[in-house]
Design a protein around this motif. Structure first.
Motif, PDB file in Angstrom:
ATOM      1  N   HIS A  23       0.837  -1.207   0.000  1.00  0.00           N
ATOM      2  CA  HIS A  23       0.000   0.000   0.000  1.00  0.00           C
ATOM      3  C   HIS A  23       0.868   1.252   0.000  1.00  0.00           C
ATOM      4  CE1 HIS A  23      -3.952   1.896   1.724  1.00  0.00           C
ATOM      5  NE2 HIS A  23      -3.461   2.583   0.699  1.00  0.00           N
ATOM      6  N   ALA A  24       1.904   1.256   0.820  1.00  0.00           N
ATOM      7  CA  ALA A  24       2.800   2.418   0.878  1.00  0.00           C
ATOM      8  C   ALA A  24       3.509   2.629  -0.458  1.00  0.00           C
ATOM      9  CB  ALA A  24       3.811   2.242   2.007  1.00  0.00           C
ATOM     10  N   ALA A  26       2.258   1.821  -3.323  1.00  0.00           N
ATOM     11  CA  ALA A  26       1.224   2.347  -4.212  1.00  0.00           C
ATOM     12  C   ALA A  26       1.043   3.851  -3.990  1.00  0.00           C
ATOM     13  CB  ALA A  26      -0.096   1.615  -3.980  1.00  0.00           C
ATOM     14  N   GLU A  27       1.051   4.280  -2.743  1.00  0.00           N
ATOM     15  CA  GLU A  27       0.946   5.705  -2.446  1.00  0.00           C
ATOM     16  C   GLU A  27       2.091   6.489  -3.081  1.00  0.00           C
ATOM     17  OE1 GLU A  27      -1.367   5.905   1.869  1.00  0.00           O
ATOM     18  OE2 GLU A  27       0.820   6.114   1.793  1.00  0.00           O
ATOM     19  N   ALA A  28       3.251   5.836  -3.205  1.00  0.00           N
ATOM     20  CA  ALA A  28       4.430   6.482  -3.784  1.00  0.00           C
ATOM     21  C   ALA A  28       4.456   6.384  -5.306  1.00  0.00           C
ATOM     22  CB  ALA A  28       5.703   5.872  -3.205  1.00  0.00           C
ATOM     23  N   ALA A  75      -7.032   0.378  -3.030  1.00  0.00           N
ATOM     24  CA  ALA A  75      -5.948   1.172  -2.461  1.00  0.00           C
ATOM     25  C   ALA A  75      -4.836   1.452  -3.464  1.00  0.00           C
ATOM     26  CB  ALA A  75      -5.367   0.469  -1.233  1.00  0.00           C
ATOM     27  N   GLY A  76      -4.899   0.837  -4.661  1.00  0.00           N
ATOM     28  CA  GLY A  76      -3.934   1.171  -5.694  1.00  0.00           C
ATOM     29  C   GLY A  76      -2.868   0.134  -5.957  1.00  0.00           C
ATOM     30  N   LEU A 215      -3.371   1.356   6.118  1.00  0.00           N
ATOM     31  CA  LEU A 215      -3.131   2.711   5.632  1.00  0.00           C
ATOM     32  C   LEU A 215      -4.402   3.378   5.114  1.00  0.00           C
ATOM     33  CD1 LEU A 215      -0.207   1.596   5.828  1.00  0.00           C
ATOM     34  CD2 LEU A 215       0.350   3.040   3.869  1.00  0.00           C
ATOM     35  N   THR A 216      -5.453   2.589   4.911  1.00  0.00           N
ATOM     36  CA  THR A 216      -6.757   3.144   4.552  1.00  0.00           C
ATOM     37  C   THR A 216      -7.547   3.485   5.801  1.00  0.00           C
ATOM     38  OG1 THR A 216      -6.882   1.922   2.465  1.00  0.00           O
ATOM     39  CG2 THR A 216      -8.959   2.660   3.416  1.00  0.00           C
ATOM     40  N   PRO A 219      -4.699   5.876   8.540  1.00  0.00           N
ATOM     41  CA  PRO A 219      -3.566   6.374   7.763  1.00  0.00           C
ATOM     42  C   PRO A 219      -2.575   7.228   8.534  1.00  0.00           C
ATOM     43  CG  PRO A 219      -5.570   7.604   7.239  1.00  0.00           C
ATOM     44  CD  PRO A 219      -5.987   6.451   8.091  1.00  0.00           C
ATOM     45  N   ARG A 228       5.311   3.469   5.874  1.00  0.00           N
ATOM     46  CA  ARG A 228       5.728   4.396   4.822  1.00  0.00           C
ATOM     47  C   ARG A 228       7.230   4.641   4.876  1.00  0.00           C
ATOM     48  NH1 ARG A 228       0.816   7.083   6.576  1.00  0.00           N
ATOM     49  NH2 ARG A 228      -0.834   6.760   5.023  1.00  0.00           N
TER      50      ARG A 228
END
Length: 241
Positions: A23-24, A26-28, A75-76, A215-216, A219, A228
């Protein structure tokens, strides 16, 4: 970049870290693939509330390609689910899975099964980075060292590091790491870096119960911040493609 998440014993939070790391990433903006490589005892789909039609067993049997079995999470990140209770997967040769994963031109987070089986070792040796999850329990430390020892034999030039899970404070993680690092220096002739620490966070168990990524659901919690930070470190030291 192939990141394998391993532990010597179960119950140390390995799968939660694998999901949080994906997930982290994906956020990046890395669009990672999370692979449930816990051969025979898969549970990533359960923790994420997914209901796969196809899975890793179908891919390895040639019934479908990876793209057909992959599920997109909101979440990506993408998920290649495993299969629980499969004797065939538990006994598989890891070389085929390694080859299939290497064909994926993106970041991959591989959640390995606990233990020291031949397939787990083969997959760990193929990773660009092996992340060994441990906590302060003596059994966890002993088993984490066993994973590092075998990895040193299987992939003497491979990269491996430690993540200490469920710590009350970062000083506790440094003590756990120091014990493992000392054993590796004394008996293997090599140091093992501390890649990160994940703090205790009630949001973790709440997220698991809700089948929602940490993280959803939480967060801004301490564990999310630590995940992260771990992702940022791994990206900074990634092997160029």
């Amino acid at each position: 970049m192939l990141i394998a998440i391993a532990s010597g014993k179960g119950g140390v939070g390995k799968t939660c870290i694998a999901i949080g790391l994906a997930h982290a990433l994906a956020e990046a903006g890395r669009k990672p693939l999370l692979v449930d490589g816990d051969l025979g005892l898969a549970n990533v789909d359960v923790q994420l509330g997914l209901q796969p039609r196809l899975d890793l067993g179908d891919v390895l049997a040639g019934r479908c390609g990876i793209g057909e079995a992959v599920l997109r999470h909101p979440a990506g990140f993408d998920v290649l689910p495993g299969r629980s209770g499969s004797v065939e997967l538990a006994a598989m040769n890891g070389a085929l899975l390694v080859r299939l994963l290497r064909e994926q031109a993106r970041a991959i987070v591989l959640d390995l099964g606990a233990g020291l089986g031949a397939a787990q070792r083969q997959l760990a040796a193929a990773a660009d980075e092996l992340v060994v999850v441990a906590n302060e329990e003596p059994t966890s430390l002993t088993d984490a060292y066993a994973v590092l020892k075998l990895h040193h034999r299987d992939a003497p030039f491979g990269r491996a590091g430690v993540v200490v899970n469920l710590v009350a404070q970062l000083g506790q993680a440094r003590k756990v790491h120091a014990a493992l690092d000392s054993a590796c220096r004394n008996f293997l002739g090599t140091a093992v870096p501390l890649l990160g620490a994940i703090r205790r966070d009630p949001g973790i168990s709440a997220s698991i119960r809700a089948q929602t990524p940490l993280l959803t659901r939480h967060p801004a919690g301490p564990a999310a911040q630590d995940l992260r930070a771990l992702a940022a470190r791994l990206m900074a030291q990634a092997v160029p493609a």
